[in-house]
Scaffold this motif. Structure first.
Motif, PDB file in Angstrom:
ATOM      1  N   ALA A  50       0.857  -1.193   0.000  1.00 48.70           N
ATOM      2  CA  ALA A  50       0.000   0.000   0.000  1.00 48.70           C
ATOM      3  C   ALA A  50       0.883   1.229   0.000  1.00 48.70           C
ATOM      4  N   THR A  51       0.529   2.233  -0.818  1.00 50.48           N
ATOM      5  CA  THR A  51       1.307   3.466  -0.919  1.00 50.48           C
ATOM      6  C   THR A  51       0.422   4.656  -0.595  1.00 50.48           C
ATOM      7  N   ASP A  52       1.066   5.806  -0.407  1.00 46.79           N
ATOM      8  CA  ASP A  52       0.286   7.038  -0.291  1.00 46.79           C
ATOM      9  C   ASP A  52      -0.017   7.528  -1.695  1.00 46.79           C
ATOM     10  N   ALA A  53      -0.597   8.697  -1.813  1.00 49.74           N
ATOM     11  CA  ALA A  53      -1.007   9.203  -3.118  1.00 49.74           C
ATOM     12  C   ALA A  53       0.180   9.436  -4.027  1.00 49.74           C
ATOM     13  N   LYS A  54       1.349   9.681  -3.463  1.00 53.00           N
ATOM     14  CA  LYS A  54       2.536   9.925  -4.275  1.00 53.00           C
ATOM     15  C   LYS A  54       3.278   8.637  -4.630  1.00 53.00           C
ATOM     16  N   VAL A  75      11.678  -0.558   3.366  1.00 54.63           N
ATOM     17  CA  VAL A  75      11.041   0.091   2.215  1.00 54.63           C
ATOM     18  C   VAL A  75       9.985   1.117   2.614  1.00 54.63           C
ATOM     19  N   THR A  76       9.387   0.965   3.803  1.00 56.22           N
ATOM     20  CA  THR A  76       8.295   1.856   4.210  1.00 56.22           C
ATOM     21  C   THR A  76       8.798   3.286   4.312  1.00 56.22           C
ATOM     22  N   ASN A  77       8.019   4.216   3.656  1.00 54.67           N
ATOM     23  CA  ASN A  77       8.324   5.652   3.633  1.00 54.67           C
ATOM     24  C   ASN A  77       9.661   5.964   2.969  1.00 54.67           C
ATOM     25  N   LYS A  78      10.161   5.002   2.129  1.00 57.47           N
ATOM     26  CA  LYS A  78      11.473   5.218   1.510  1.00 57.47           C
ATOM     27  C   LYS A  78      11.438   5.088  -0.016  1.00 57.47           C
ATOM     28  N   ILE A  79      10.738   4.068  -0.551  1.00 57.59           N
ATOM     29  CA  ILE A  79      10.754   3.844  -2.001  1.00 57.59           C
ATOM     30  C   ILE A  79       9.338   3.631  -2.497  1.00 57.59           C
ATOM     31  N   THR A  80       9.196   3.624  -3.826  1.00 57.46           N
ATOM     32  CA  THR A  80       7.913   3.324  -4.461  1.00 57.46           C
ATOM     33  C   THR A  80       8.008   1.943  -5.106  1.00 57.46           C
ATOM     34  N   PRO A  81       6.885   1.332  -5.454  1.00 51.77           N
ATOM     35  CA  PRO A  81       6.928   0.035  -6.164  1.00 51.77           C
ATOM     36  C   PRO A  81       7.704   0.101  -7.465  1.00 51.77           C
ATOM     37  N   ALA A  82       7.812   1.302  -8.071  1.00 50.05           N
ATOM     38  CA  ALA A  82       8.584   1.407  -9.310  1.00 50.05           C
ATOM     39  C   ALA A  82      10.050   1.110  -9.078  1.00 50.05           C
ATOM     40  N   SER A 141      -2.240  -6.679  -9.429  1.00 48.71           N
ATOM     41  CA  SER A 141      -3.553  -6.023  -9.511  1.00 48.71           C
ATOM     42  C   SER A 141      -3.464  -4.699  -8.743  1.00 48.71           C
ATOM     43  N   VAL A 142      -3.854  -3.587  -9.382  1.00 46.62           N
ATOM     44  CA  VAL A 142      -3.726  -2.246  -8.781  1.00 46.62           C
ATOM     45  C   VAL A 142      -5.119  -1.673  -8.505  1.00 46.62           C
ATOM     46  N   THR A 143      -5.290  -1.160  -7.276  1.00 46.10           N
ATOM     47  CA  THR A 143      -6.560  -0.525  -6.870  1.00 46.10           C
ATOM     48  C   THR A 143      -6.261   0.825  -6.215  1.00 46.10           C
ATOM     49  N   ALA A 144      -7.029   1.840  -6.615  1.00 47.21           N
ATOM     50  CA  ALA A 144      -6.876   3.160  -5.986  1.00 47.21           C
ATOM     51  C   ALA A 144      -7.636   3.194  -4.661  1.00 47.21           C
ATOM     52  N   TYR A 155      -2.577   3.866  -3.049  1.00 52.44           N
ATOM     53  CA  TYR A 155      -2.817   2.753  -3.986  1.00 52.44           C
ATOM     54  C   TYR A 155      -2.454   1.430  -3.309  1.00 52.44           C
ATOM     55  N   LEU A 156      -3.187   0.382  -3.699  1.00 51.55           N
ATOM     56  CA  LEU A 156      -2.911  -0.966  -3.186  1.00 51.55           C
ATOM     57  C   LEU A 156      -2.501  -1.856  -4.377  1.00 51.55           C
TER      58      LEU A 156
END
Length: 705
Positions: A50-54, A75-82, A141-144, A155-156
């Motif tokens: 799960a990520t924040d809006a950014k 990884v929490t509060n450090k990187i994005t799934p990308a 699978s991506v869900t907003a 996003y999840l």
């Protein structure tokens, strides 16, 4: 109503309890829902991020930790799934979305959640990169995630490890490729075959063909598939019968059909077919091959013509041999006969010497003629073997008697050794056996200057009471000049001797051993030689002979043994177009009580026979206009028409090809002799005929009646 009223208090108490109960129930539902969500979120089989809006990761579940090798704290509060995705795939994914949605999308986290941010369901494949740098395929699978007002707050991304499915897909791709390769290989085999190939269902409908079948019929594959097999041929009923035959017999070979093309062209084909089945052994149909046999038919026709020409040439050769035999033997009969007669007259010592030279030269010439004719007959498969019973010991003794004078002239010792286990009565061809033995003994005497020549006979194994053929070995050994080892294999070749000088020293044509080899092989045996130069040679051969069963042996006829019986006064009709032969035979019979009359042609012989009262007929076979066989048939027909008993008829011929004796006997002759004749043979035959036919007195009485 007063608030303190008891009833009111009761109602208020009940309402309070209901509210508390409902609150407890809601709390239980929430707890259960929370537990379920926690179980799903923390499942080790799914990576839940799960990520924040950014796009910054806020939650990293146990499944994500297991799949990616990171801890949540890393990884929490450090990187994005990308940051844990393959960058090249992100670029490709962004380009694909830009084209699909007709807008520019930057590679990175935006590309991963763009569709979900627009409310579009999004599931895609990408490659995750683990902490240790290894990679694995994942389905994500991506869900907003939105708040109460619908604003995106994060996003999840739920992912599953796709490695197993990828392996299965890769294996399936390999299998599919192998199947395609096999199909291509099979199709290539079918298309490259020189035969027209096709398959049909059990009802005879074509299900597949190759290009050769298209060429044969002038129809395309699409036109042929689904068409009846029988329509491709000029005889549909025969073609349909071929399908039925394959279904019943499981296989058909060289079934001839004529294919008919669209343009009317016809081709004769050899149809070969078999049934084929699926894995469960269920009949699927017929697999067939049709080969163009036009060229084969042409070759067969040419071979047939060549065979006919060869048979014609063989017949011409046979006719020539018969004619040559007759032409040579006729004067030879006169020469040999006159020599025999002259030898019995009063001669001076010098004259007797000349006559003996004359007789020996005649014998040698006759042997050479016989060898050449016999060789020609063997090669033309015209030499026929007899199968009669005879005394083996007596035959061997007579052979030794025949060569004894020549051995005596050279001072050689003759030895005849017949094993004690050699049966006396056998069945075979005594004439050809004697011919081989005379050839071998004659050679042995010719090439031996001093010492001895021996003949030994023994069975190859212990004889039994069975009449099945036994193999006998006959060995002719000498103490002569011998044969060099490098020449030994050539002695059985025609016109060949071990040393060409021997022809000048000893004479001979080199045909005797060739004839002997062919005769032995014709009798079912084999012949070989062993030799040492200066120490002699041994020729040996084996032939099968049957034991002559006692119950099949006819009663012996004694001729020339015991007290001499007076010859009967027979009246003999001699039919021969050769005046010399007639003179010789008249001389042979001069001092007998026989009365001989001559007929120069077959027609004259028939007329004389009808008018006369003859006890025996000597009929030459080769006479002009009406030959001896025709005359014999005419005599037999006249006898039958006039109810006369058969008169003995002795056939004379200058040649004896395969089947000639049978032809003479079938025509009605009772004996068969070949020229040149010996006086003893002629007299013995006449005597035998007078004994084996109905008694003369009976016949004469029948004639008078």
């Amino acid at each position: 109503m007063a608030i303190g009223d008891d009833a009111t208090k009761t109602r208020i108490g009940l309402s309070g309890r209901n509210v508390n109960a409902m609150a407890g129930l809601a709390e239980d539902v929430l707890l259960k829902a929370g537990a379920l969500q926690s179980a799903i979120f923390n499942s080790a089989n799914f990576s839940s991020i799960a990520t924040d809006a950014k796009g910054v990761i806020q939650i990293f579940n146990v499944g994500a930790e297991r799949m990616l090798g990171y801890t949540a704290a890393e990884v929490t509060n450090k990187i994005t799934p990308a940051d844990i995705s393959d960058p090249q795939e992100l670029i490709a994914h962004a380009k694909a979305l830009s084209v699909q949605l007709e807008t520019t999308i930057m590679p990175g986290f935006e590309a991963l959640v763009f569709k979900a941010s627009r409310g579009i369901e999004d599931i895609y494949e990408l490659t995750y990169i683990r902490k240790d740098g290894s990679r694995f395929p994942a389905v994500v699978s991506v869900t907003a995630l939105r708040d109460a007002l619908g604003t995106i707050i994060g996003y999840l991304l739920i992912g599953t490890d796709n490695t197993a499915r990828k392996l299965v897909e890769a294996e399936q791709q390999k299998l599919d490729q192998r199947l395609r390769d096999q199909q291509f290989y099979t199709r290539s085999l079918i298309e490259s075959n020189i035969d027209a190939l096709m398959t049909t269902d059990p009802s005879g409908i074509i299900t597949d063909v190759n290009k050769q079948m298209e060429a044969l019929t002038g129809c395309s594959r699409d036109e042929l598939i689904g068409a009846p097999f029988k329509d491709c041929f000029t005889d549909p009923e025969r073609a349909e019968a071929a399908i039925k035959l394959v279904l019943s017999a499981k296989k058909v070979t060289d079934y001839e059909l004529t294919a008919r093309a669209r343009d009317g062209r016809q081709t004769v084909v050899s149809y070969n077919a078999t049934t084929f089945y699926d894995r469960s052994r269920t009949l699927q149909g017929v697999f067939a091959a049709a080969r163009d046999v036009t060229e084969r038919k042409r070759v067969e026709a040419e071979l047939q013509q060549a065979k006919a020409a060869a048979e014609h040439a063989s017949q011409a050769k046979s006719d020539f041999l018969a004619s040559m035999s007759h032409e040579i033997r006729t004067p030879m009969n006169a020469i040999m006969g006159v020599a025999d007669l002259l030898a019995k007259t009063d001669l001076s010592a010098v004259q007797e010497k000349y006559v003996q030279i004359f007789r020996r030269a005649g014998d040698n010439l006759l042997d050479l003629i016989n060898d050449i004719l016999d060789l020609s007959k063997v090669e033309a498969s015209q030499l026929e073997l007899e199968r009669i019973g005879f005394s083996l010991k007596e035959k061997l003794e007579k052979v030794m008697e025949m060569v004894a004078p020549r051995a005596k002239e050279k001072g050689l010792t003759l030895v005849c050794e017949i094993g004690p286990d050699v049966p006396d009565d056998v069945v075979g061809d005594p004439t050809r056996l004697r011919q081989v033995l005379l050839n071998l003994l004659g050679n042995a005497i010719k090439f031996t200057q001093s010492g001895q020549v021996s003949l030994r006979a023994a069975p190859c194994h212990e004889p039994s009471s069975s009449i099945l053929p036994l193999r006998f070995t006959f060995t002719v050994a000498d103490t002569g000049i011998g044969i060099p080892g490098d020449k030994l294999d050539k002695v059985f070749e025609r016109f060949t001797q071990a040393d060409s000088s021997t022809t000048r020293r000893f004479g001979g044509s080199g045909l005797g051993l060739t004839i002997s080899k062919r005769l032995v092989e014709l009798m079912g045996g084999r012949i070989w030689a062993e030799s040492e130069v200066g120490h002699g040679t041994a020729f040996a051969f084996t032939v099968p002979l049957e034991i002559w069963a006692a119950n099949n042996r006819p009663a012996p006829v004694s001729i020339g043994t015991g007290p001499k019986l007076p010859l009967p006064a027979l009246r003999i009709l001699l039919a021969d177009d050769s005046a010399d032969n007639c003179t010789i035979m008249m001389a042979y019979l001069e001092h007998t009580p026989y009365r001989v009359e001559i007929a120069a042609t077959g027609a004259i012989a028939c007329e004389k026979f009808k008018e006369g009262d003859y006890d025996l007929v000597v009929m030459d076979w080769q006479m002009p206009v009406m030959d001896g066989l025709s005359a014999t048939r005419a005599i037999r027909a006249w006898e039958q028409a006039n109810d006369r008993p058969p008169t003995p008829i002795v056939a004379l011929t200058a040649s004896a090809s395969k089947g000639d004796k049978e032809k003479c006997l079938a025509a009605g002759c009772t004996a068969f002799l070949t020229k040149p004749l010996k006086q003893e043979v002629l007299l013995q035959t006449i005597t035998e005929q007078s004994l084996v036919v109905p008694h003369l007195s009976t016949r004469k009485a029948a004639k008078r009646i």
